[in-house]
Design a protein around this motif. Sequence first.
Motif, short mmCIF file in Angstrom:
data_model
loop_
_atom_site.label_atom_id
_atom_site.label_comp_id
_atom_site.label_asym_id
_atom_site.label_seq_id
_atom_site.Cartn_x
_atom_site.Cartn_y
_atom_site.Cartn_z
N GLU A 153 -2.69 -4.00 -16.17
CA GLU A 153 -1.34 -4.11 -16.73
C GLU A 153 -0.33 -4.28 -15.58
N LYS A 154 -0.53 -3.53 -14.49
CA LYS A 154 0.38 -3.64 -13.32
C LYS A 154 0.26 -5.01 -12.65
N LEU A 155 -0.99 -5.50 -12.60
CA LEU A 155 -1.25 -6.82 -12.01
C LEU A 155 -0.38 -7.88 -12.68
N VAL A 156 -0.34 -7.83 -14.02
CA VAL A 156 0.43 -8.82 -14.79
C VAL A 156 1.93 -8.54 -14.65
N ARG A 157 2.32 -7.26 -14.87
CA ARG A 157 3.74 -6.91 -14.90
C ARG A 157 4.43 -7.23 -13.58
N LYS A 158 3.72 -7.01 -12.45
CA LYS A 158 4.35 -7.21 -11.14
C LYS A 158 4.06 -8.59 -10.55
N ASN A 159 3.38 -9.44 -11.34
CA ASN A 159 3.01 -10.79 -10.88
C ASN A 159 2.20 -10.76 -9.58
N VAL A 213 -0.60 -8.55 -3.06
CA VAL A 213 -1.64 -7.58 -3.40
C VAL A 213 -1.00 -6.21 -3.60
N GLY A 214 -1.33 -5.55 -4.69
CA GLY A 214 -0.80 -4.21 -4.95
C GLY A 214 -1.91 -3.17 -4.93
N PHE A 215 -1.51 -1.93 -5.00
CA PHE A 215 -2.44 -0.81 -5.14
C PHE A 215 -2.12 -0.09 -6.44
N ALA A 216 -3.11 0.54 -7.01
CA ALA A 216 -2.85 1.38 -8.17
C ALA A 216 -3.65 2.65 -8.01
N LEU A 217 -2.97 3.76 -8.12
CA LEU A 217 -3.63 5.06 -8.07
C LEU A 217 -3.54 5.62 -9.48
N GLU A 218 -4.68 5.72 -10.15
CA GLU A 218 -4.65 6.08 -11.56
C GLU A 218 -5.50 7.31 -11.81
N ALA A 244 0.82 -1.22 0.00
CA ALA A 244 0.00 0.00 0.00
C ALA A 244 0.86 1.27 0.00
N ALA A 245 2.18 1.11 0.00
CA ALA A 245 3.05 2.30 0.05
C ALA A 245 3.05 3.03 -1.28
N ALA A 246 3.23 4.35 -1.20
CA ALA A 246 3.44 5.15 -2.41
C ALA A 246 4.96 5.34 -2.52
N VAL A 247 5.58 4.37 -3.15
CA VAL A 247 7.05 4.36 -3.23
C VAL A 247 7.49 5.39 -4.28
N ALA A 248 8.48 6.20 -3.93
CA ALA A 248 8.99 7.17 -4.91
C ALA A 248 9.61 6.38 -6.06
N ASP A 249 9.28 6.75 -7.28
CA ASP A 249 9.79 6.00 -8.43
C ASP A 249 11.27 6.27 -8.68
N ASN A 299 14.19 3.82 -8.73
CA ASN A 299 14.19 3.03 -7.49
C ASN A 299 13.81 1.59 -7.80
N PRO A 300 14.18 0.66 -6.89
CA PRO A 300 13.72 -0.70 -7.11
C PRO A 300 12.20 -0.76 -7.00
N ASP A 301 11.57 -1.65 -7.75
CA ASP A 301 10.13 -1.85 -7.64
C ASP A 301 9.91 -2.97 -6.61
N ILE A 302 9.44 -2.58 -5.45
CA ILE A 302 9.33 -3.55 -4.34
C ILE A 302 8.31 -4.63 -4.68
N ALA A 303 7.14 -4.20 -5.17
CA ALA A 303 6.09 -5.17 -5.50
C ALA A 303 6.58 -6.16 -6.55
N ALA A 304 7.24 -5.65 -7.60
CA ALA A 304 7.70 -6.53 -8.67
C ALA A 304 8.81 -7.47 -8.18
N1 CTP Z 1 5.32 -0.18 -5.92
C1 CTP Z 1 6.44 -0.71 -5.30
N2 CTP Z 1 7.67 -0.19 -5.56
C2 CTP Z 1 7.82 0.83 -6.41
C3 CTP Z 1 6.69 1.39 -7.06
C4 CTP Z 1 5.45 0.86 -6.80
O1 CTP Z 1 6.29 -1.64 -4.52
N3 CTP Z 1 9.04 1.32 -6.64
C5 CTP Z 1 4.00 -0.79 -5.67
C6 CTP Z 1 3.03 0.12 -4.97
O2 CTP Z 1 3.12 -0.03 -3.57
C7 CTP Z 1 1.70 -0.35 -5.52
C8 CTP Z 1 2.02 -0.82 -6.92
O3 CTP Z 1 3.42 -1.08 -6.91
O4 CTP Z 1 1.22 -1.47 -4.81
C9 CTP Z 1 1.69 0.16 -8.01
O5 CTP Z 1 2.27 1.40 -7.74
P1 CTP Z 1 2.20 2.58 -8.79
O6 CTP Z 1 3.00 3.73 -8.28
O7 CTP Z 1 0.79 2.80 -9.19
O8 CTP Z 1 2.94 1.89 -10.02
P2 CTP Z 1 4.23 2.20 -10.80
O9 CTP Z 1 4.84 0.87 -11.12
O10 CTP Z 1 5.09 3.18 -10.10
O11 CTP Z 1 3.64 2.78 -12.15
P3 CTP Z 1 3.38 4.31 -12.62
O12 CTP Z 1 4.04 5.21 -11.66
O13 CTP Z 1 3.99 4.32 -13.97
O14 CTP Z 1 1.88 4.44 -12.68
#
Ligand code: CTP
Length: 399
Positions: free
Chosen positions: A339-345, A324-329, A275-280, A306-311
Amino acid sequence: MSNLKGKHIILGISGGIAAYKSVVLLRLLVKAGAEVQVVITPNGKEFITPVTLSALSGKPVVSEFFTANTGEWHSHVDLGLWADAMVIAPATASTLAKMATGVADNMLITTYLSAKAPVFVAPAMDLDMMAHPTTTRNLATLQADGVTIIEPATGELASHLVGRGRMEEPEKIAAVLDSFFGRNHDMAGRKVLITAGPTYERIDPVRFIGNFSSGKMGYALAACAAARGAEVTLVSGPTELPDPPGVNTVRVESARQMLEACEKAFDNTDVAIMAAAVADYAPRHYADHKIKREHDAVEAIELVKNPDIAATLGARKRDGQLLVGFALETDNAEANAREKLVRKNLDMIVLNSLADKGAGFGTDTNKVTVITPESATAFSLKSKNAVAADILDCIIKKL
Ligand code: CTP
């Protein structure tokens, strides 16, 4: 309503017109097999008589600290231990304020302060009182203390004005309690990892790149999962929220630290909720010294991904683990979320759209759609606590 059978419930009634509805609530709880002890404030008795309440509950109503003629003391401590749940309906602005600040000048508040069981409040007041910053602040305090707010409805009020502040209907309040007991321990033995809040990526000792995430959704999920018996690790970025009760809270700052903490916990996890809003992005270089203003211009701050934690966790996931992931769109919401559901497994993604008023960052409410490869379930606008319960229900179904 079968989950209420045999449960000990304290029904607190404070002084508002909606107290007439408490009679119906009492009747519903008793009919469902609960044992109910009514505790009423002195003002509450102006609206509804103890005789009606004691006749329906089959127990003398408690209101004073002492019975005047016999000097018998009513123990709020014993009551607090006896209860499996306490529900205060109606909860007036004054009662909410006293609860939030501990002004224990009546039996209802002393009982609240002694209660070991979960507490629910159903606020009822006029729309201006409801909308006043004081009430908002007190409700936020109570929520942070673990009290569940049963949101008031919008409709015609006793003042004949129309707005938010009408106590939720007794049937709904009884249903909230029923589902609370039903869910009570449905996550027992499950190990749950949750990320929450923003991450801060340092530029120099005083500056960072961050975002407006408050952490409320992740903290609500953590508190709710713990209340349902799960063993919860909450990996949180910087927030102003207190550690949720009964949760192992790990405080981190940056995305890299968050990833490290999650990797440590993940193998021993049944359910991970991101559920975190991780800085990209994070600055490539960290300046050891504060970047001074004397320069006419600062050369660009170079950013690296940054590393993608969910992926990362998605790639490591074993059979039987649920991610389980979150998406704020903002646009193409469902397609982007899928698309995120598939990409991040992921196994499930919770979509909140910034287009919905009251949803997303900073608010106490949220409106989500829970998406799995096979389904999409849209929920209405609710408190983040109620949304957390819905999300956990979906997870339980999937497990
Ligand atoms: N997430 C994560 N690590 C990151 C970025 C995102 O774990 N570096 C996780 C978030 O906690 C969330 C999911 O991935 O559960 C989707 O996050 P979101 O910011 O919407 O996706 P991004 O992959 O960053 O895509 P974009 O910013 O292009 O929409």
